[in-house]
Design an enzyme around this catalytic site. Sequence first.
Site, PDB file in Angstrom:
ATOM      1  N   PRO A 178     -30.381  44.867  20.960  1.00 21.45           N
ATOM      2  CA  PRO A 178     -29.216  44.726  20.078  1.00 21.45           C
ATOM      3  C   PRO A 178     -29.525  44.805  18.585  1.00 21.45           C
ATOM      4  O   PRO A 178     -28.603  44.636  17.782  1.00 21.45           O
ATOM      5  CB  PRO A 178     -28.692  43.338  20.445  1.00 21.45           C
ATOM      6  CG  PRO A 178     -29.890  42.571  20.902  1.00 21.45           C
ATOM      7  CD  PRO A 178     -30.782  43.578  21.556  1.00 21.45           C
ATOM      8  N   GLY A 179     -30.770  45.004  18.181  1.00 20.32           N
ATOM      9  CA  GLY A 179     -31.000  45.363  16.787  1.00 20.32           C
ATOM     10  C   GLY A 179     -31.688  44.335  15.908  1.00 20.32           C
ATOM     11  O   GLY A 179     -31.804  44.542  14.707  1.00 20.32           O
ATOM     12  N   GLY A 180     -32.166  43.243  16.497  1.00 17.98           N
ATOM     13  CA  GLY A 180     -32.816  42.202  15.691  1.00 17.98           C
ATOM     14  C   GLY A 180     -34.006  42.750  14.916  1.00 17.98           C
ATOM     15  O   GLY A 180     -34.134  42.521  13.700  1.00 17.98           O
ATOM     16  N   ASP A 207     -31.359  53.933  21.540  1.00 24.77           N
ATOM     17  CA  ASP A 207     -31.269  53.091  22.742  1.00 24.77           C
ATOM     18  C   ASP A 207     -30.476  53.862  23.785  1.00 24.77           C
ATOM     19  O   ASP A 207     -29.600  54.659  23.462  1.00 24.77           O
ATOM     20  CB  ASP A 207     -30.592  51.751  22.445  1.00 24.77           C
ATOM     21  CG  ASP A 207     -30.937  50.694  23.485  1.00 24.77           C
ATOM     22  OD1 ASP A 207     -31.814  49.847  23.208  1.00 24.77           O
ATOM     23  OD2 ASP A 207     -30.344  50.730  24.588  1.00 24.77           O
ATOM     24  N   CYS A 263     -41.418  41.211  25.612  1.00 19.56           N
ATOM     25  CA  CYS A 263     -41.193  39.759  25.598  1.00 19.56           C
ATOM     26  C   CYS A 263     -41.636  39.205  26.950  1.00 19.56           C
ATOM     27  O   CYS A 263     -40.931  38.420  27.572  1.00 19.56           O
ATOM     28  CB  CYS A 263     -39.753  39.407  25.251  1.00 19.56           C
ATOM     29  SG  CYS A 263     -38.525  40.173  26.300  1.00 19.56           S
TER      30      CYS A 263
HETATM   31  C1  LIG Z   1     -36.269  44.546  24.793  1.00 17.86           C
HETATM   32  S1  LIG Z   1     -34.762  45.367  24.521  1.00 17.86           S
HETATM   33  C2  LIG Z   1     -34.942  45.840  22.838  1.00 17.86           C
HETATM   34  C3  LIG Z   1     -34.644  44.719  21.862  1.00 17.86           C
HETATM   35  C4  LIG Z   1     -34.528  45.205  20.437  1.00 17.86           C
HETATM   36  N1  LIG Z   1     -35.723  45.886  19.991  1.00 17.86           N
HETATM   37  C5  LIG Z   1     -34.236  44.066  19.454  1.00 17.86           C
HETATM   38  O1  LIG Z   1     -35.141  43.596  18.782  1.00 17.86           O
HETATM   39  O2  LIG Z   1     -33.071  43.662  19.372  1.00 17.86           O
HETATM   40  C6  LIG Z   1     -35.035  46.866  25.375  1.00 17.86           C
HETATM   41  C7  LIG Z   1     -33.964  47.929  25.174  1.00 17.86           C
HETATM   42  O3  LIG Z   1     -34.445  49.141  25.785  1.00 17.86           O
HETATM   43  C8  LIG Z   1     -33.328  49.918  26.120  1.00 17.86           C
HETATM   44  N2  LIG Z   1     -33.775  50.993  27.027  1.00 17.86           N
HETATM   45  C9  LIG Z   1     -34.102  50.908  28.330  1.00 17.86           C
HETATM   46  N3  LIG Z   1     -34.488  52.109  28.811  1.00 17.86           N
HETATM   47  C10 LIG Z   1     -34.397  52.984  27.779  1.00 17.86           C
HETATM   48  C11 LIG Z   1     -34.639  54.380  27.645  1.00 17.86           C
HETATM   49  N4  LIG Z   1     -35.082  55.118  28.670  1.00 17.86           N
HETATM   50  N5  LIG Z   1     -34.427  54.959  26.443  1.00 17.86           N
HETATM   51  C12 LIG Z   1     -33.978  54.215  25.397  1.00 17.86           C
HETATM   52  N6  LIG Z   1     -33.729  52.887  25.466  1.00 17.86           N
HETATM   53  C13 LIG Z   1     -33.941  52.278  26.643  1.00 17.86           C
HETATM   54  C14 LIG Z   1     -32.379  48.896  26.729  1.00 17.86           C
HETATM   55  O4  LIG Z   1     -31.040  49.368  26.703  1.00 17.86           O
HETATM   56  C15 LIG Z   1     -32.612  47.672  25.827  1.00 17.86           C
HETATM   57  O5  LIG Z   1     -31.618  47.613  24.833  1.00 17.86           O
END
Ligand SMILES: C[S@@+](CC[C@H](N)C(=O)[O-])C[C@H]1O[C@@H](n2cnc3c(N)ncnc32)[C@H](O)[C@@H]1O
Length: 472
Positions: free
Chosen positions: A297-299, A316, A417
Amino acid sequence: MTPVSKPNYHSPIQASAESISAPLAQLLFASAEALAAVQAGRSLTQALGLVNLSLRSGVQALTYYAMRHWGLASALRDWAVKKPLENPITRELIALSLLLLDVSMQKNESAEPASPQSPYLDQAPLYGAHTLVDQSVQAARMVRGGQKPVGLEAQAKLVNAVLRRFQRERPQFLAAVKEDPLATYAFPLWWQQKLKKQYPAQYVEIMHASRLPPQLTLRVNRRRATQQEVVSAFIEKGYTAQAISEWAIMVQGGGAIERMPGYEQGWWSVQDLGAQFAAPQLKLKSGMRVLDACAAPGGKAAHILEIANVDLTAVDLSAARLERVQESLTRLGLDGDNVTILPANILKPDAWWNGVPFDAILADLPCSGSGVVKHHPDILWLRRQEDVANLAKQQRHMLDALWPLLKPSGHLLFVTCSIFTEEGERQIEQFLSRWPDAKRCDATGILLPQSPMGEGQPGHDGFYYALLERQA
Ligand SMILES: C[S@@+](CC[C@H](N)C(=O)[O-])C[C@H]1O[C@@H](n2cnc3c(N)ncnc32)[C@H](O)[C@@H]1O
């Protein structure tokens, strides 16, 4: 930009009887329903989204507490009720009520012996035992949608019988689950075994730290306010607030996040202290081309933009989650022409990459979430053992797809995480053996989840960080 509704953030749960003012039977019923949804594979966040607004914060407090102690709750229930219970809500209601009754008897009647939740009683919701039994029986008579299932009265009788038996025979109940590690630590057995193998000296402390609710930690948007301004604004409104690192502020005091001082003005974002380690490790300088490969979500994307005037491409897979990135960048005043938000699959760069390499890549990849149980205790009961290997494989493919997008001398920060080594150290060792042009640089490495350690130490989630440089 697509208009979106505000995310429904709440400060961390510190449940107390006062915070739960709705009729108890309704709260218990709605909580049992949410817990049944988790058992059926839905996340607690999704399940809470379906709860009537008037009950939501009370249900949130009860269910978060219950998920942190679900090993004990379900072990007590399974010992008392041997035959399978067809109604999933009654099933979870019995477990939840037993857990709460155990709290009540320890707190109100100084009952002996201690139970596995004794070290956590100051976070526990507290009700009188008599009220709890009565309201649990009322809850067992409730139904959703009007049509009364056959045997509802029999279920109410069963709930009454089990809870009264617990009142009489608490020591026997506790003795029966005493040797059960699920009841003791409230982590699934496969998870406990993995932690014990990977962290033989720390695994008990890891589980303990993960079961304590998080403290509210903010990251100051230094483009909009200084740390001192933010701390003063909170103190002025009656909160306790203090700066705890270069960016972070720890806040004590409840309420909806959106109503806290400085939220509307974009002075700060909610972000765990451990997550605040990401952006500063990217060696950012103004003018760099940076890719945030899994941005929603963009943090961390916002933190990158707060640190330097970079050209950021935030990718994403989920367009819906990218709306939250857009919304938070707008609130923080960071959504300039230098930012491109792109719904795309990083496994297929040919479909979205223009061929110009990036100076820095943040690869904050999907993972098991084994480091963030503190914030998401339902993960314990949603995750399956085989998920870890599947996610590690997905991370490997993602890293391999991203590496060619990096400039020579550029840096890629790998983040999960998770504290499982398959999604951390082992992943990076394997990466280095596949890519001879990758060199490992100094980085945080493994950050184990930590409990709050008194004044100015909010504790944090667990993460793994590795920084890789592409050799010329
Ligand atoms: C750990 S979260 C990212 C958190 C983000 N970096 C933050 O700090 O708010 C992982 C993200 O990877 C995305 N994701 C999963 N598979 C993906 C893909 N093949 N290509 C792009 N994004 C992907 C998911 O939708 C999810 O939002």
